[in-house]
Structures are given as C-alpha cells and as structure tokens.
Design an enzyme around this catalytic site. Structure first.
Site, PDB file in Angstrom:
ATOM      1  N   TYR A   1      -3.585   3.235   5.286  1.00  0.00           N
ATOM      2  CA  TYR A   1      -2.300   3.053   4.586  1.00  0.00           C
ATOM      3  C   TYR A   1      -1.613   4.416   4.432  1.00  0.00           C
ATOM      4  O   TYR A   1      -0.427   4.568   4.740  1.00  0.00           O
ATOM      5  CB  TYR A   1      -2.584   2.412   3.226  1.00  0.00           C
ATOM      6  CG  TYR A   1      -1.463   2.417   2.229  1.00  0.00           C
ATOM      7  CD1 TYR A   1      -0.316   1.655   2.427  1.00  0.00           C
ATOM      8  CD2 TYR A   1      -1.559   3.161   1.046  1.00  0.00           C
ATOM      9  CE1 TYR A   1       0.705   1.644   1.484  1.00  0.00           C
ATOM     10  CE2 TYR A   1      -0.553   3.142   0.102  1.00  0.00           C
ATOM     11  CZ  TYR A   1       0.582   2.383   0.325  1.00  0.00           C
ATOM     12  OH  TYR A   1       1.582   2.366  -0.613  1.00  0.00           O
TER      13      TYR A   1
ATOM     14  N   ASP B   1      10.084 -12.582   9.030  1.00  0.00           N
ATOM     15  CA  ASP B   1       8.902 -11.834   9.449  1.00  0.00           C
ATOM     16  C   ASP B   1       9.407 -10.522  10.048  1.00  0.00           C
ATOM     17  O   ASP B   1       9.962 -10.497  11.149  1.00  0.00           O
ATOM     18  CB  ASP B   1       8.127 -12.658  10.492  1.00  0.00           C
ATOM     19  CG  ASP B   1       6.949 -11.897  11.064  1.00  0.00           C
ATOM     20  OD1 ASP B   1       6.749 -10.723  10.669  1.00  0.00           O
ATOM     21  OD2 ASP B   1       6.238 -12.469  11.911  1.00  0.00           O
TER      22      ASP B   1
HETATM   23  C1  AKB Z   1      -2.029   1.586  -3.777  1.00  0.00           C
HETATM   24  O1  AKB Z   1      -2.837   1.689  -4.702  1.00  0.00           O
HETATM   25  O2  AKB Z   1      -2.351   1.416  -2.595  1.00  0.00           O
HETATM   26  C2  AKB Z   1      -0.549   1.729  -4.107  1.00  0.00           C
HETATM   27  C3  AKB Z   1      -0.072   3.118  -3.889  1.00  0.00           C
HETATM   28  C4  AKB Z   1      -0.452   4.190  -4.834  1.00  0.00           C
HETATM   29  O3  AKB Z   1       0.619   3.370  -2.950  1.00  0.00           O
HETATM   30  N1  AKB Z   1      -0.302   1.317  -5.431  1.00  0.00           N
END
Ligand code: AKB
Length: 310
Positions: free
Chosen positions: A141, A51
């Site tokens: 992200y 982890d």
């Molecule tokens: C996503 O779609 O989140 C990934 C990326 C483009 O980083 N494949």
C-alpha cells in the site's frame, strides 16, 4: 472557469462518506456525483455504480457529466493489501492511472489523490518525520502511494494537471468505519467502549502513531483543494498531522468517560506495519503554504466520538 462538477470515486469508504456530504453542502447536491462499486441503501441521488479499473467507464462518467474535479479515494489499504500484494498494486495503480489519464484527456481542472503516512519506512526520524524524509515503505500500500505521488507530480509537471494530495495519518470519525487499515483499531475501540465490551487491540500498548480526527481531515482536504494554485509548492503530497498517541493513552482517555473500560493487547501482523511507520509527523510545509492547523487533540476527539456514538 466552468461550473464546478465533482466526481467522488470510492464514495462509500470511510473518508468518502463524510467528504461527499461536505461537498454537497458547498456545491449543491446536483453538482456532486458519488460513485463506488455498489450502491448503498442510504445513498442519495447522483450516485453512479463505477468500477474505476475500467478506463472507458471512468471516461464516460467524466465526459457525460462534464466533470471539473475528481476526488479519487478508491484504494486497498495497508493491512488488507499485505494479504494480496500484487492485486493491491494492480488496483491502486490502475485506478490512479485511469483517473490521471482521463483527467488529462478531458481537461479536468483539479484532482485529489490521497496519500498516507504509509509512504515512510524504517529509515526516517520517527519522532519528527519531515516532508522530505526518505520514502522506503514496508507495505505494498505504501509503495503504491509513493508511486502515486510521483505520478501525480509527473502529470503536474508534464501536462499541467492540477493534482493535489495529502499524506493522511489514521483517520478517526464516528460517521463511518474504516476497512483494511493498520490504524482501524482507533475507530473500533470507541464502538466497543460505548457497548461496555472489553477491547481486543491488535497493536501493542505503546505503539504511537499519527492520527487525525475526521473533521480536521475533511477540512484539510477542502482547504488544500480550495487553495490558490500558487500556494501549492508540493506536487507530490503534503505531510499533515493531527495528533499522535498509542492505544494505552487512547484507553486512558476513554476511561475518563467509562471508568470500567477494559483493553487487552494481542498484536498481530499489523504490528509490523505500525512499527515501520512514523510516530510524529512534521507538517510545517502544509502550515506555511496554506495555513493548515488541526483543531482536535485526543481529549476533544474522545469526547466528540463518545457523544456522537452514544
Ligand atoms: C491504514 O492504516 O492503512 C490507513 C493509512 C494510515 O493510510 N489508515
């Protein structure tokens, strides 16, 4: 330099599965340690349950195995990340901090950190997104990748830690499935096409995005990691491009093999993420610095995917 011993964190993932195999071919089975939260039934020797949010656990693996290189691939991707933004930030950042800090303390020689086209937002030239474009992402992200790139740069400048990184487009391969990304449709579509199932696409027909075939993505990663230090001028993360296409063009390329293939479009929340991303990435720096050049276009990728999935 000591003998190369590699640790791959997140080795069960889409990229990790294929990269582990390639690294084993190059460095030998006993010098590549794969790790993830759970052991897959098909996983080979040298797998460690790890982890990466646990600093002590990462440190122990690195020290005990005299690790010289880490590929840190564990992360929550764009679409899944929007469902739980704070937990995504926590996981993506915590695991990176652990890897950077353990690497600094124990003098790991080289670290790979994957970034993404998700670092870009609406305020860039989407038809020719330059390396130096503004980084104002729309997803958590993407935010974690922008922050990660800056931390990688900081550890390089401040501590001399040799961290290298690529901004991956959507990665497409037959060996493994992606999970939780916005570009995932471009893998599932092949799996459905070979079974003669009508494909329900979660992006609109004209949504052009940058993509890369798995072999090119792996080669880019290895070429970057093997490049002499003086050739690496970018210590945040390199733009790399493979090809760009939209779902309609992809369906047309599949129809060349399966004339009856059908696709319908039901855009969902992922459309908003895709609309905020570039369409065409400019990867001149990667080409100039370490001779990057993709080999696969849509036609060749479709042929290869279908041949291998059939
Ligand atoms: C996503 O779609 O989140 C990934 C990326 C483009 O980083 N494949």
């Amino acid at each position: 330099m000591s003998k190369t011993v590699i640790l791959i964190i997140g080795s069960n993932g889409q990229l990790g599965t294929v990269l582990s195999e390639e690294l084993r071919k190059i460095y030998g089975d006993s010098y590549v340690i794969t790790s993830d939260l759970f052991k897959r039934i098909d996983s080979v020797d040298n797998f460690i349950k790890l982890d990466a949010t646990d600093f002590k656990a990462v440190e122990e693996v690195v020290v005990k195995n005299k690790i010289t290189q880490i590929y840190h691939l564990a992360a929550i991707l764009s679409a899944k990340g929007e469902q739980n933004p704070l937990a995504t930030w926590d996981l993506n950042m915590k695991t990176l901090f652990n890897v950077l800090e353990v690497s600094r303390l124990h003098k790991v020689e080289r670290v790979f950190f994957p970034s993404s086209i998700a670092v870009f937002g609406n305020n860039v030239d989407k038809e020719n997104t330059l390396q130096s474009s503004n980084l104002t992402p729309s997803s958590v992200y993407g935010m974690s990748k922008v922050a990660g790139e800056n931390w990688a740069h900081y550890y390089y400048v401040k501590y001399g830690l040799d961290v290298r990184s690529l901004r991956y487009p959507g990665v497409i391969g037959y060996q493994s499935l992606p999970g939780g990304g916005t570009t995932d449709y471009a893998v599932s579509i092949y799996h459905e096409a070979i079974k003669n199932i009508e494909f329900d696409c979660f992006l609109a027909a004209k949504t052009t995005l940058p993509m890369i075939y798995m072999d090119d993505a792996i080669r880019a990663t290895l070429e970057l990691m093997e490049a002499p230090k003086e050739r690496i001028s970018i210590r945040t993360s390199y733009n790399i491009a493979g090809m760009s296409f939209n779902p309609e063009e992809m369906a047309a390329s599949i129809k060349e093999h399966y004339p009856d293939f059908k696709i319908k479009y039901n855009p969902d929340f992922r459309q908003g993420i895709a609309d905020s991303w570039p369409k065409i990435i400019n990867d001149t720096d990667a080409r100039n610095d370490w001779n990057w050049k993709p080999e696969y276009d849509l036609k060749l990728m479709t042929k290869t995917m279908i041949e291998n999935l059939k």
